[in-house]
Design a protein around this motif. Sequence first.
Motif, PDB file in Angstrom:
ATOM      1  N   ASP A   1      20.625  41.371  33.053  1.00  0.00           N
ATOM      2  CA  ASP A   1      18.708  41.969  32.710  1.00  0.00           C
ATOM      3  C   ASP A   1      19.458  43.006  34.325  1.00  0.00           C
ATOM      4  O   ASP A   1      19.602  42.604  35.467  1.00  0.00           O
ATOM      5  N   SER A   2      18.498  44.409  33.973  1.00  0.00           N
ATOM      6  CA  SER A   2      18.557  45.496  35.129  1.00  0.00           C
ATOM      7  C   SER A   2      17.790  45.140  36.280  1.00  0.00           C
ATOM      8  O   SER A   2      18.435  44.768  37.233  1.00  0.00           O
ATOM      9  N   SER A   3      17.485  43.968  35.810  1.00  0.00           N
ATOM     10  CA  SER A   3      16.636  43.087  37.507  1.00  0.00           C
ATOM     11  C   SER A   3      17.383  42.306  38.224  1.00  0.00           C
ATOM     12  O   SER A   3      16.550  41.754  39.168  1.00  0.00           O
TER      13      SER A   3
ATOM     14  N   PHE B   1      24.480  34.175  34.994  1.00  0.00           N
ATOM     15  CA  PHE B   1      25.066  35.591  34.324  1.00  0.00           C
ATOM     16  C   PHE B   1      26.312  35.405  34.951  1.00  0.00           C
ATOM     17  O   PHE B   1      27.649  35.276  34.062  1.00  0.00           O
ATOM     18  N   GLU B   2      26.107  34.986  35.795  1.00  0.00           N
ATOM     19  CA  GLU B   2      27.832  35.867  36.589  1.00  0.00           C
ATOM     20  C   GLU B   2      28.626  34.495  36.265  1.00  0.00           C
ATOM     21  O   GLU B   2      29.705  34.605  36.650  1.00  0.00           O
ATOM     22  N   THR B   3      28.225  33.533  36.578  1.00  0.00           N
ATOM     23  CA  THR B   3      28.970  32.089  36.714  1.00  0.00           C
ATOM     24  C   THR B   3      29.468  32.356  34.876  1.00  0.00           C
ATOM     25  O   THR B   3      31.138  31.659  34.482  1.00  0.00           O
ATOM     26  N   ARG B   4      28.454  32.304  34.046  1.00  0.00           N
ATOM     27  CA  ARG B   4      29.204  32.231  32.141  1.00  0.00           C
ATOM     28  C   ARG B   4      30.489  33.314  32.382  1.00  0.00           C
ATOM     29  O   ARG B   4      31.441  33.440  31.878  1.00  0.00           O
ATOM     30  N   PHE B   5      30.086  34.649  33.101  1.00  0.00           N
ATOM     31  CA  PHE B   5      30.804  35.607  32.675  1.00  0.00           C
ATOM     32  C   PHE B   5      32.070  36.081  33.772  1.00  0.00           C
ATOM     33  O   PHE B   5      33.297  35.783  32.824  1.00  0.00           O
TER      34      PHE B   5
ATOM     35  N   LEU C   1      26.318  45.136  30.108  1.00  0.00           N
ATOM     36  CA  LEU C   1      25.763  45.647  30.617  1.00  0.00           C
ATOM     37  C   LEU C   1      24.604  46.708  30.236  1.00  0.00           C
ATOM     38  O   LEU C   1      24.839  47.359  28.907  1.00  0.00           O
ATOM     39  N   PRO C   2      23.762  46.359  30.638  1.00  0.00           N
ATOM     40  CA  PRO C   2      22.457  47.367  30.498  1.00  0.00           C
ATOM     41  C   PRO C   2      23.009  48.662  30.430  1.00  0.00           C
ATOM     42  O   PRO C   2      23.852  49.216  31.330  1.00  0.00           O
ATOM     43  N   ASP C   3      22.688  49.289  29.287  1.00  0.00           N
ATOM     44  CA  ASP C   3      22.830  51.613  29.830  1.00  0.00           C
ATOM     45  C   ASP C   3      22.363  51.762  31.267  1.00  0.00           C
ATOM     46  O   ASP C   3      23.585  52.322  32.005  1.00  0.00           O
ATOM     47  N   SER C   4      22.319  51.715  32.152  1.00  0.00           N
ATOM     48  CA  SER C   4      21.044  51.677  33.275  1.00  0.00           C
ATOM     49  C   SER C   4      22.228  51.624  33.931  1.00  0.00           C
ATOM     50  O   SER C   4      22.669  52.287  34.988  1.00  0.00           O
TER      51      SER C   4
ATOM     52  N   SER D   1      38.751  51.310  38.284  1.00  0.00           N
ATOM     53  CA  SER D   1      39.442  49.776  37.906  1.00  0.00           C
ATOM     54  C   SER D   1      37.939  49.163  37.636  1.00  0.00           C
ATOM     55  O   SER D   1      37.226  49.421  37.527  1.00  0.00           O
ATOM     56  N   VAL D   2      38.232  48.303  36.380  1.00  0.00           N
ATOM     57  CA  VAL D   2      37.028  47.275  36.327  1.00  0.00           C
ATOM     58  C   VAL D   2      36.787  45.855  38.005  1.00  0.00           C
ATOM     59  O   VAL D   2      36.150  45.649  37.913  1.00  0.00           O
ATOM     60  N   ALA D   3      37.754  46.000  39.067  1.00  0.00           N
ATOM     61  CA  ALA D   3      37.761  45.785  40.506  1.00  0.00           C
ATOM     62  C   ALA D   3      37.024  46.228  40.844  1.00  0.00           C
ATOM     63  O   ALA D   3      36.319  45.330  41.290  1.00  0.00           O
ATOM     64  N   GLN D   4      36.967  47.812  40.511  1.00  0.00           N
ATOM     65  CA  GLN D   4      35.857  48.544  41.394  1.00  0.00           C
ATOM     66  C   GLN D   4      34.383  48.496  40.204  1.00  0.00           C
ATOM     67  O   GLN D   4      33.708  48.550  41.357  1.00  0.00           O
ATOM     68  N   LYS D   5      35.036  48.277  39.097  1.00  0.00           N
ATOM     69  CA  LYS D   5      32.956  48.715  38.537  1.00  0.00           C
ATOM     70  C   LYS D   5      32.452  47.068  39.620  1.00  0.00           C
ATOM     71  O   LYS D   5      31.366  46.891  39.509  1.00  0.00           O
ATOM     72  N   TRP D   6      32.790  46.456  38.720  1.00  0.00           N
ATOM     73  CA  TRP D   6      33.200  44.502  38.922  1.00  0.00           C
ATOM     74  C   TRP D   6      32.192  44.716  40.822  1.00  0.00           C
ATOM     75  O   TRP D   6      31.542  43.797  40.806  1.00  0.00           O
ATOM     76  N   SER D   7      33.218  44.837  41.605  1.00  0.00           N
ATOM     77  CA  SER D   7      32.389  44.978  43.122  1.00  0.00           C
ATOM     78  C   SER D   7      30.963  45.903  43.096  1.00  0.00           C
ATOM     79  O   SER D   7      29.861  44.765  44.165  1.00  0.00           O
ATOM     80  N   GLY D   8      31.439  46.916  42.801  1.00  0.00           N
ATOM     81  CA  GLY D   8      30.234  47.383  43.414  1.00  0.00           C
ATOM     82  C   GLY D   8      28.536  46.677  42.779  1.00  0.00           C
ATOM     83  O   GLY D   8      27.649  46.241  42.373  1.00  0.00           O
ATOM     84  N   ILE D   9      28.879  45.703  41.155  1.00  0.00           N
ATOM     85  CA  ILE D   9      28.085  45.081  40.239  1.00  0.00           C
ATOM     86  C   ILE D   9      27.911  43.261  41.020  1.00  0.00           C
ATOM     87  O   ILE D   9      26.193  43.705  41.316  1.00  0.00           O
ATOM     88  N   VAL D  10      28.776  43.294  42.008  1.00  0.00           N
ATOM     89  CA  VAL D  10      28.991  42.154  41.863  1.00  0.00           C
ATOM     90  C   VAL D  10      27.633  42.099  43.289  1.00  0.00           C
ATOM     91  O   VAL D  10      26.475  41.319  43.660  1.00  0.00           O
ATOM     92  N   SER D  11      27.700  43.299  44.191  1.00  0.00           N
ATOM     93  CA  SER D  11      27.045  43.315  45.458  1.00  0.00           C
ATOM     94  C   SER D  11      25.961  43.933  45.137  1.00  0.00           C
ATOM     95  O   SER D  11      24.405  43.862  45.525  1.00  0.00           O
ATOM     96  N   GLU D  12      25.409  45.001  44.569  1.00  0.00           N
ATOM     97  CA  GLU D  12      23.876  45.164  43.889  1.00  0.00           C
ATOM     98  C   GLU D  12      23.189  44.041  43.374  1.00  0.00           C
ATOM     99  O   GLU D  12      22.062  44.303  43.512  1.00  0.00           O
TER     100      GLU D  12
END
Length: 115
Positions: free
Chosen positions: A21-23, A30-34, A79-82, A92-103
Amino acid sequence: MSNATSNAGLVNFSQAVDRLDSSGENWVMFETRFKGAMRAQKVWKHFTGQAVKPKDDSPELEAWQEKEDLASHLLMQKLPDSILAKYLLRPSVAQKWSGIVSEFTSKSMLMRNNL
């Protein structure tokens, strides 16, 4: 892993892991299941950065790229489009994931503090 087993795993992933969810409301679950799903698909090391890209002339490059592409594909599905648009150009996937985890860790903490 056979194609039948792999395809069954992808179907299970699609059903077992809800879209983020974008919120950030569902971040913890999500993180646990993913993470569990990515371990089952044998691509979690691509998210952590432990799967280091081989040199361009390495015979291992093709197998590494296939797993990197699978990891990226699985992440983009959830991931939602936004959110996808924010991280799409990271190389890289690692860089994408790192940003998502931080946010989303920040969003999740803010939500808990506001309860």
